[in-house]
Design a protein around this motif. Structure first.
Motif, mmCIF file in Angstrom:
data_model
loop_
_atom_site.group_PDB
_atom_site.id
_atom_site.type_symbol
_atom_site.label_atom_id
_atom_site.label_comp_id
_atom_site.label_asym_id
_atom_site.label_seq_id
_atom_site.Cartn_x
_atom_site.Cartn_y
_atom_site.Cartn_z
ATOM 1 N N PRO A 50 0.810 -1.227 0.000
ATOM 2 C CA PRO A 50 0.000 0.000 0.000
ATOM 3 C C PRO A 50 0.843 1.276 0.000
ATOM 4 O O PRO A 50 2.026 1.254 0.351
ATOM 5 C CB PRO A 50 -0.786 -0.081 1.323
ATOM 6 C CG PRO A 50 -0.542 -1.425 1.883
ATOM 7 C CD PRO A 50 0.668 -1.996 1.237
ATOM 8 N N SER A 51 0.208 2.366 -0.373
ATOM 9 C CA SER A 51 0.889 3.667 -0.393
ATOM 10 C C SER A 51 -0.151 4.771 -0.463
ATOM 11 O O SER A 51 -1.146 4.642 -1.164
ATOM 12 C CB SER A 51 1.793 3.745 -1.625
ATOM 13 O OG SER A 51 2.163 5.082 -1.874
ATOM 14 N N LEU A 52 0.104 5.851 0.243
ATOM 15 C CA LEU A 52 -0.672 7.079 0.052
ATOM 16 C C LEU A 52 0.195 8.111 -0.662
ATOM 17 O O LEU A 52 -0.113 8.580 -1.749
ATOM 18 C CB LEU A 52 -1.161 7.626 1.408
ATOM 19 C CG LEU A 52 -2.068 8.857 1.315
ATOM 20 C CD1 LEU A 52 -3.120 8.842 2.420
ATOM 21 C CD2 LEU A 52 -1.265 10.150 1.448
ATOM 22 N N ARG A 53 1.357 8.439 -0.056
ATOM 23 C CA ARG A 53 2.222 9.492 -0.585
ATOM 24 C C ARG A 53 2.853 9.116 -1.920
ATOM 25 O O ARG A 53 2.828 9.893 -2.876
ATOM 26 C CB ARG A 53 3.358 9.813 0.418
ATOM 27 C CG ARG A 53 2.943 10.735 1.531
ATOM 28 C CD ARG A 53 3.605 10.363 2.824
ATOM 29 N NE ARG A 53 3.046 9.109 3.284
ATOM 30 C CZ ARG A 53 1.932 9.032 4.041
ATOM 31 N NH1 ARG A 53 1.347 10.102 4.465
ATOM 32 N NH2 ARG A 53 1.435 7.860 4.401
ATOM 33 N N THR A 54 3.460 7.934 -1.984
ATOM 34 C CA THR A 54 4.232 7.585 -3.179
ATOM 35 C C THR A 54 3.330 7.488 -4.402
ATOM 36 O O THR A 54 3.648 7.997 -5.477
ATOM 37 C CB THR A 54 4.979 6.256 -2.936
ATOM 38 O OG1 THR A 54 5.741 6.399 -1.734
ATOM 39 C CG2 THR A 54 5.890 5.910 -4.093
ATOM 40 N N ARG A 114 6.976 -0.845 -6.207
ATOM 41 C CA ARG A 114 7.004 -0.886 -4.738
ATOM 42 C C ARG A 114 6.831 -2.329 -4.294
ATOM 43 O O ARG A 114 5.837 -2.980 -4.614
ATOM 44 C CB ARG A 114 5.898 -0.032 -4.134
ATOM 45 C CG ARG A 114 5.691 -0.339 -2.660
ATOM 46 C CD ARG A 114 4.910 0.683 -1.902
ATOM 47 N NE ARG A 114 5.719 1.863 -1.648
ATOM 48 C CZ ARG A 114 5.449 2.750 -0.682
ATOM 49 N NH1 ARG A 114 4.410 2.581 0.115
ATOM 50 N NH2 ARG A 114 6.215 3.803 -0.509
ATOM 51 N N GLU A 146 10.058 2.035 -3.232
ATOM 52 C CA GLU A 146 10.373 1.429 -1.925
ATOM 53 C C GLU A 146 10.467 -0.070 -2.099
ATOM 54 O O GLU A 146 9.496 -0.757 -2.389
ATOM 55 C CB GLU A 146 9.393 1.751 -0.796
ATOM 56 C CG GLU A 146 9.946 1.187 0.539
ATOM 57 C CD GLU A 146 9.207 1.615 1.798
ATOM 58 O OE1 GLU A 146 8.327 2.503 1.743
ATOM 59 O OE2 GLU A 146 9.537 1.041 2.867
ATOM 60 N N HIS A 151 14.485 3.207 -0.210
ATOM 61 C CA HIS A 151 13.363 4.058 -0.638
ATOM 62 C C HIS A 151 13.993 5.394 -1.067
ATOM 63 O O HIS A 151 13.908 6.401 -0.363
ATOM 64 C CB HIS A 151 12.401 4.238 0.528
ATOM 65 C CG HIS A 151 11.077 4.837 0.179
ATOM 66 N ND1 HIS A 151 10.749 5.260 -1.099
ATOM 67 C CD2 HIS A 151 9.987 5.099 0.949
ATOM 68 C CE1 HIS A 151 9.516 5.734 -1.086
ATOM 69 N NE2 HIS A 151 9.031 5.655 0.133
ATOM 70 N N GLN A 154 12.132 8.741 -0.933
ATOM 71 C CA GLN A 154 11.994 9.291 0.413
ATOM 72 C C GLN A 154 13.306 9.931 0.877
ATOM 73 O O GLN A 154 13.322 11.063 1.370
ATOM 74 C CB GLN A 154 11.594 8.170 1.388
ATOM 75 C CG GLN A 154 11.336 8.673 2.797
ATOM 76 C CD GLN A 154 10.110 9.561 2.860
ATOM 77 O OE1 GLN A 154 9.042 9.166 2.432
ATOM 78 N NE2 GLN A 154 10.256 10.771 3.378
ATOM 79 N N CYS A 290 8.971 9.859 7.855
ATOM 80 C CA CYS A 290 8.529 9.653 6.465
ATOM 81 C C CYS A 290 7.016 9.544 6.309
ATOM 82 O O CYS A 290 6.503 9.741 5.209
ATOM 83 C CB CYS A 290 9.179 8.392 5.913
ATOM 84 S SG CYS A 290 8.697 6.916 6.842
ATOM 85 N N LEU A 291 6.299 9.197 7.376
ATOM 86 C CA LEU A 291 4.856 8.910 7.356
ATOM 87 C C LEU A 291 4.570 7.654 6.516
ATOM 88 O O LEU A 291 5.299 7.418 5.568
ATOM 89 C CB LEU A 291 4.039 10.089 6.829
ATOM 90 C CG LEU A 291 4.201 11.422 7.583
ATOM 91 C CD1 LEU A 291 3.319 12.497 6.917
ATOM 92 C CD2 LEU A 291 3.873 11.285 9.065
ATOM 93 N N PRO A 292 3.547 6.856 6.823
ATOM 94 C CA PRO A 292 2.585 7.094 7.899
ATOM 95 C C PRO A 292 3.195 6.837 9.270
ATOM 96 O O PRO A 292 4.184 6.104 9.379
ATOM 97 C CB PRO A 292 1.478 6.077 7.603
ATOM 98 C CG PRO A 292 2.182 4.935 6.937
ATOM 99 C CD PRO A 292 3.275 5.569 6.114
ATOM 100 N N ARG A 318 8.255 15.209 -1.624
ATOM 101 C CA ARG A 318 8.330 14.007 -2.457
ATOM 102 C C ARG A 318 8.008 14.346 -3.915
ATOM 103 O O ARG A 318 8.643 13.840 -4.839
ATOM 104 C CB ARG A 318 7.331 12.958 -1.927
ATOM 105 C CG ARG A 318 7.662 12.392 -0.560
ATOM 106 C CD ARG A 318 8.794 11.406 -0.633
ATOM 107 N NE ARG A 318 8.505 10.368 -1.581
ATOM 108 C CZ ARG A 318 7.821 9.252 -1.295
ATOM 109 N NH1 ARG A 318 7.418 9.033 -0.068
ATOM 110 N NH2 ARG A 318 7.601 8.332 -2.223
HETATM 111 N N1 CP Z 1 6.561 7.620 3.007
HETATM 112 C C1 CP Z 1 5.903 6.903 2.070
HETATM 113 O O1 CP Z 1 6.495 6.312 1.172
HETATM 114 O O2 CP Z 1 4.548 6.928 2.202
HETATM 115 P P1 CP Z 1 3.546 5.914 1.478
HETATM 116 O O3 CP Z 1 3.866 4.544 2.033
HETATM 117 O O4 CP Z 1 2.176 6.382 1.845
HETATM 118 O O5 CP Z 1 3.804 5.958 0.019
#
Ligand code: CP
Length: 333
Positions: A50-54, A114, A146, A151, A154, A290-292, A318
């Motif tokens: 999963p990913s939000l930012r990437t 990823r 990642e 990563h 990041q 880096c979040l989350p 990013r």
């Molecule tokens: N920091 C980062 O890569 O966030 P995601 O896992 O949400 O992509």
């Protein structure tokens, strides 16, 4: 023979000189949108995790450069993917990377991947099997979104954030501190923070309790980068010592090196950064992650909500770093 493909599967594919160039290009892109350098190009973005930012920042990075992104969820809308060579494929993975990578390469102009570490083992991290398999079998550039080991998107956004804060990376004191978590998280993020910061001349102290050290190979690579940049990389099991005078507290959970060790050790809860952890830091010290992030498990909410926190603007960076990375991959930087 055509020019060699510019893969960006690991920091080593970029190197310190290109990394420095990308920081300045990313800063330019932040000030003003560039020309449509990727017009008519499509990036295939494969997410096995999963990913939000990437996912969103890569999609937007392609769009802002005049190209497009095609997001694919591996095993959920695409076939599950086998990467081991020589296996009889009689289990749940009907497609092999040996076909998938060259097939996709005929449809898209670059492949982002990823795929986290599954075991958390140093051997799996060092092999970085999925990214290396795509690098071997794709005929278009491959970008790490990642992997088991790194990563880079990041790590590069993080040094851009430090550079913005202090006007330089050279000599900035960074405490890269292990933090507690309920799960065994991979080491890709701390590895990339360390490699990028060392290459850009930061003085990095990696602090982790016994049994949670980063992999020897990554530490050795970071030491070499620091030797060339005039930076420094040291390790300690003493968090308080690492925090002394630090200008950046970068805290992150990662898993233990031994498979049998528990992910959640209550004896280590005091490693979770609170505002009092800044008592020894430089007055202007900032907080990065880096979040989350799990509030009050990994990092105290009072830190995330404090004026020291840069976690939101760090994530914003990013976008610009990845635009610069894409431009580099296609020879536009
Ligand atoms: N920091 C980062 O890569 O966030 P995601 O896992 O949400 O992509």
């Amino acid at each position: 023979m055509g020019a060699a493909l510019r893969h960006l599967a690991a920091f080593a594919d970029l190197g310190a000189d290109n990394a420095a160039k990308l920081l300045s290009v990313a800063a330019q892109y932040k000030r003003a949108n560039p020309n449509p350098l990727l017009s008519n190009k499509t990036m295939g973005l494969l997410f096995a995790d999963p990913s939000l930012r990437t996912r969103t920042s890569m999609d937007q990075a392609c769009f802002r450069l005049g190209g497009r992104a095609l997001g694919l969820d591996v095993g959920a809308g695409t076939w599950k993917l086998e990467v081991d060579d020589g296996v009889k494929m009689d289990a749940d993975k009907p497609e092999h990377v040996r076909e998938a990578a060259p097939v996709l390469s005929q449809y898209v102009d670059g492949i982002g991947v990823r795929a986290f570490s599954r075991s958390g083992s140093i051997a799996e991290e060092d092999a970085d099997q999925v990214l290396q398999a795509f690098k071997r079998h794709a005929t278009v550039p491959v970008l790490n979104l990642e992997s088991a080991r790194e990563h880079p998107c990041q790590g590069m956004a993080d040094v851009l954030t430090i550079n913005e804060e202090y006007g330089r990376c050279q000599g900035v004191k960074v405490a890269l501190s292990w933090a507690p978590h309920i799960k065994r998280l991979p080491r890709a993020v701390p590895n990339s923070v360390l490699l990028s910061a060392a290459a850009m001349g930061c003085e990095v102290t990696v602090a982790a309790p016994p049994g949670y050290s980063l992999a020897p190979g990554v530490l050795a690579e970071a030491q070499q980068l620091a030797a060339a940049s005039g930076g420094k990389v040291v390790q300690t099991e003493d968090q308080a010592a690492a925090l002394e005078g630090c200008q950046v507290l970068y805290a992150k959970a990662w898993g233990p090196t031994a498979a049998a060790a528990p992910a959640d050790d209550p004896q280590l809860a005091h490693w979770m950064p609170t505002l009092s952890h800044f008592d020894r830091a430089a007055a202007e010290a900032i907080f990065m992650h880096c979040l989350p992030v799990r509030r009050d498990v990994e990092i105290a909410a009072e830190v995330l909500d404090s004026p020291r926190s840069r976690v939101v603007s760090q994530a914003g960076n990013r976008l610009y770093v990845q635009m610069a990375m894409l431009a580099w991959m296609y020879g536009q930087v």
